[in-house]
Design an enzyme around this catalytic site. Structure first.
Site, PDB file in Angstrom:
ATOM      1  N   HIS A   1      -5.736  -1.115   6.599  1.00 48.91           N
ATOM      2  CA  HIS A   1      -5.930  -2.105   7.657  1.00 48.91           C
ATOM      3  C   HIS A   1      -7.310  -2.088   8.319  1.00 48.91           C
ATOM      4  CE1 HIS A   1      -1.782  -2.306   6.926  1.00 48.91           C
ATOM      5  NE2 HIS A   1      -1.395  -1.359   7.740  1.00 48.91           N
TER       6      HIS A   1
ATOM      7  N   HIS B   1      -0.992  -6.332   5.762  1.00 53.61           N
ATOM      8  CA  HIS B   1      -0.449  -7.297   6.721  1.00 53.61           C
ATOM      9  C   HIS B   1      -1.378  -7.552   7.915  1.00 53.61           C
ATOM     10  CE1 HIS B   1       0.981  -3.759   8.951  1.00 53.61           C
ATOM     11  NE2 HIS B   1       1.098  -4.549   9.992  1.00 53.61           N
TER      12      HIS B   1
ATOM     13  N   ASP C   1      -2.892   5.734   5.467  1.00 54.72           N
ATOM     14  CA  ASP C   1      -1.893   4.771   5.959  1.00 54.72           C
ATOM     15  C   ASP C   1      -2.559   3.607   6.684  1.00 54.72           C
ATOM     16  OD1 ASP C   1       0.714   3.819   6.588  1.00 54.72           O
ATOM     17  OD2 ASP C   1       0.582   4.710   8.585  1.00 54.72           O
TER      18      ASP C   1
ATOM     19  N   LYS D   1       0.838  -1.196   0.000  1.00 56.02           N
ATOM     20  CA  LYS D   1       0.000   0.000   0.000  1.00 56.02           C
ATOM     21  C   LYS D   1       0.876   1.252   0.000  1.00 56.02           C
ATOM     22  CE  LYS D   1       0.105   0.387   4.846  1.00 56.02           C
ATOM     23  NZ  LYS D   1       0.667   1.466   5.385  1.00 56.02           N
TER      24      LYS D   1
ATOM     25  N   LYS E   1      -0.857   8.179  15.855  1.00 59.38           N
ATOM     26  CA  LYS E   1       0.529   8.042  16.315  1.00 59.38           C
ATOM     27  C   LYS E   1       0.707   8.835  17.612  1.00 59.38           C
ATOM     28  CE  LYS E   1       1.961   6.057  12.413  1.00 59.38           C
ATOM     29  NZ  LYS E   1       2.001   4.606  12.362  1.00 59.38           N
TER      30      LYS E   1
ATOM     31  N   GLU F   1      -1.334   3.908  18.417  1.00 57.18           N
ATOM     32  CA  GLU F   1       0.087   3.511  18.416  1.00 57.18           C
ATOM     33  C   GLU F   1       0.874   4.524  19.247  1.00 57.18           C
ATOM     34  OE1 GLU F   1       1.396   1.569  14.466  1.00 57.18           O
ATOM     35  OE2 GLU F   1       0.298   3.356  13.914  1.00 57.18           O
TER      36      GLU F   1
ATOM     37  N   LYS G   1      -2.487 -11.435  10.243  1.00 51.61           N
ATOM     38  CA  LYS G   1      -2.307 -11.653  11.687  1.00 51.61           C
ATOM     39  C   LYS G   1      -3.200 -12.805  12.134  1.00 51.61           C
ATOM     40  CE  LYS G   1      -1.295  -6.793  12.782  1.00 51.61           C
ATOM     41  NZ  LYS G   1       0.000  -6.724  13.424  1.00 51.61           N
TER      42      LYS G   1
HETATM   43  C1  BG6 Z   1       1.835  -0.009   8.674  1.00 54.38           C
HETATM   44  C2  BG6 Z   1       1.714   1.468   8.748  1.00 54.38           C
HETATM   45  O1  BG6 Z   1       1.172  -0.503   7.538  1.00 54.38           O
HETATM   46  O2  BG6 Z   1       1.250  -0.589   9.827  1.00 54.38           O
HETATM   47  C3  BG6 Z   1       2.405   1.977   9.996  1.00 54.38           C
HETATM   48  O3  BG6 Z   1       2.326   2.057   7.598  1.00 54.38           O
HETATM   49  C4  BG6 Z   1       1.871   1.286  11.214  1.00 54.38           C
HETATM   50  O4  BG6 Z   1       2.241   3.396  10.111  1.00 54.38           O
HETATM   51  C5  BG6 Z   1       1.902  -0.217  11.026  1.00 54.38           C
HETATM   52  O5  BG6 Z   1       2.674   1.651  12.322  1.00 54.38           O
HETATM   53  C6  BG6 Z   1       1.208  -0.929  12.156  1.00 54.38           C
HETATM   54  O6  BG6 Z   1       1.348  -2.312  11.992  1.00 54.38           O
HETATM   55  P1  BG6 Z   1       1.521  -3.271  13.248  1.00 54.38           P
HETATM   56  O7  BG6 Z   1       1.482  -4.650  12.683  1.00 54.38           O
HETATM   57  O8  BG6 Z   1       2.828  -2.924  13.875  1.00 54.38           O
HETATM   58  O9  BG6 Z   1       0.362  -2.951  14.145  1.00 54.38           O
END
Ligand code: BG6
Length: 512
Positions: A274, A212, A269, A182, A360, A250, A216
């Site tokens: 996601h 991704h 993002d 992405k 963030k 996060e 999970k």
């Molecule tokens: C990524 C984003 O795809 O996913 C990041 O670009 C983000 O900004 C991350 O921090 C979070 O993934 P995970 O698996 O660490 O929760």
């Protein structure tokens, strides 16, 4: 898991339904007595890793490929690393080893490493299509010319079209699959343009758009819990569910990724990718089978039924000091936080709000899906009994590695009278003996792509539907509010969710 009957259509079948073979002589024994046999490794592959020196490659892809190899999930395989840098094979192997040691799981044992490093070679992007084609030829000569090819585009979005063009010029389209990262465009028009460009070179069934979150273990457990049990599905609708929260705060900032992030922002993002994908797993109808086409059809129906996101249902935020991050434009309007309310206009979900939040530099890192059930009439309970005092019953999924699930409910407090307390039943992956078999999200998805399994990947159509849903917000985004680092976002998020409340921060901790 019981093997599915042979399919008449001859279409690609996910290994979810076919990967485990049951010994038929054991078929009468209860499932707990039957150990599923190992998955068959995919065919021999040459993997071309574009952006091989980048952050994702070092943190996830190289350690992931190493783990797949070590765990016997790859058959014969060669990995050709490439990026614009000049490097020797030895230099690439060193970088890969450092990556596996720093970011991989467990110790790097010499035997495992010696086998893996022989698979690695380097070609500089400056050698163009001809150099790339030669490097792939050499790798194929080692493992057999009829092997498959997997091109992993771990490159910034702006570089993807050039890589795809180079693959076409290098004659590396046949026998190939391509994994794309992405963002898949930045709005509906650019997504259509990108998809059209990709389709000039690759057919859609060769393209694996990776998200991704869907790799999970915990995300997949949503499907298992919903569809492998008789308990939940009957109550999985507007008749019993009051609202849903998908909350992914996060603690990390954009430090080190300012350039990428500033051009992207939290909505593109995290949400369009996601959070919406996870929402589709929560909301989709039961697919006719656990196979790629059937799941994709149901996910895309969710996306199509989503109402356009109204700017008034969105809170955009930016943490204090964002403009001082390196790579961030002085006049940047990017948001580092977003909370929004959306809805799905179909029979199952009409009127049920879905609240999404991510940002963030927040107070805690978490990945929670929370299903709040409607409350019962409470009139029979005496005043002060405590019923309903701690919110509705919740089914909570924690998408963290421990893949926890909790069902909270009111139960009687021991002792005289009828006082009730909020109790919970909890599950964690750590309690299962086979938890060591868990694949990290990228490992699982790379392996699925090698097997041609599209189940957990996004289609061009799905992406375009999502950008369409996003259109009202993108055309008229609300202003960005500042929030303190280490907070839960701007205060306005509480008005957004009224009369409900954000589950996070949890009032009660997970057990264990
Ligand atoms: C990524 C984003 O795809 O996913 C990041 O670009 C983000 O900004 C991350 O921090 C979070 O993934 P995970 O698996 O660490 O929760």
């Amino acid at each position: 898991m019981v093997a599915a009957p042979a399919r008449k259509t001859g279409q690609e079948v996910s290994h979810w339904s076919t990967g485990y073979r049951l010994d038929s002589s054991m078929a009468d024994i209860g499932p707990l007595d039957v150990a599923p046999t190992a998955l068959t490794p995919p065919e021999p592959h040459v993997v071309v890793l574009f952006g091989a020196t980048g952050d994702l490659s070092r943190r996830k892809l190289l350690p992931g490929l190493f783990h797949l190899d070590r765990a016997g999930h790859l058959s014969d395989c060669r990995i050709v690393g490439t990026s614009p840098e000049e490097m020797t094979n030895a230099g690439f192997r060193r970088l890969a080893r450092e990556s596996c040691e720093s970011f991989g799981r467990g110790r790097v044992e010499e035997d495992d490493w010696n086998r893996f490093e022989r698979r690695l070679s380097w070609v500089s992007g400056t050698t163009g299509a001809a150099g790339l084609s030669d490097a792939v030829d050499r790798a194929e000569a080692d493992i057999g010319e009829q092997c498959r090819r997997l091109h992993y585009l771990s490159v910034p979005p702006a570089a993807a079209p050039a890589v795809i063009k180079t693959l076409g010029e290098a004659g590396l389209v046949e026998r190939s699959r391509i994994i794309m990262e992405k963002p898949f465009g930045t709005d509906l028009d650019s997504a259509r343009e990108l998809n059209a460009m990709v389709h000039e070179v690759f057919d859609e069934d060769q393209v694996f758009r990776i998200d991704h979150f869907l790799g999970k273990e915990a995300a997949l457990n949503i499907l298992a819990l919903r569809f492998a049990n008789g308990l939940f599905e009957p109550i999985w609708s507007r008749n019993f569910i009051d609202h849903v929260q998908i909350d992914v705060p996060e603690t990390l900032t954009v430090e080190g990724r300012g350039g990428f992030y500033d051009a992207t922002g939290a909505f593109r993002d995290m949400v369009v990718t996601h959070l919406f994908q996870v929402l589709a797993f929560v909301a989709m109808e039961p697919p006719v089978e656990l196979a790629p086409d059937a799941i994709t059809v149901e996910k895309n129906k969710v996306f199509r039924s989503m109402k356009g996101i109204r700017p008034e249902d969105v809170v955009r935020g930016r943490y204090e000091g964002y403009h001082q991050e390196s790579g961030v434009a002085e006049d940047s309007d990017a948001e580092t936080f977003i909370a929004l309310k959306c809805g799905i206009d179909n029979w199952r979900w009409s009127g049920v709000p879905f609240y999404l939040r991510t940002g963030k530099a927040m107070s805690e890192g978490a990945r929670i899906i929370s299903i709040a059930f409607r409350e019962p009439p409470k009139s029979m309970f005496p005043e002060g009994s405590g019923v309903g005092m701690k919110g509705p019953d919740h089914l909570t999924f924690d998408l963290d590695e421990s893949s926890r699930i909790s069902l909270s409910y009111y139960g009687k407090r021991p002792g005289p009278g009828m006082l009730v307390d909020k109790l919970s039943m909890q599950f964690s992956l750590n309690e299962i003996e086979t938890q060591g078999d868990t694949l990290e999200a990228y490992e699982r998805l790379i392996r699925d792509a090698m097997g041609g399994d599209h189940t957990l990947f996004t289609t061009a159509e799905g992406i375009e539907e999502l950008w369409n849903t996003a259109r009202p917000l993108l055309e008229n985004p609300p202003g960005v509010l500042t929030y303190e680092r280490g907070s839960w976002g701007p205060r306005e998020i509480h008005d957004l969710i009224e009369p409900n409340r954000w589950r996070l921060p949890f009032q009660r901790r997970w057990r264990g």
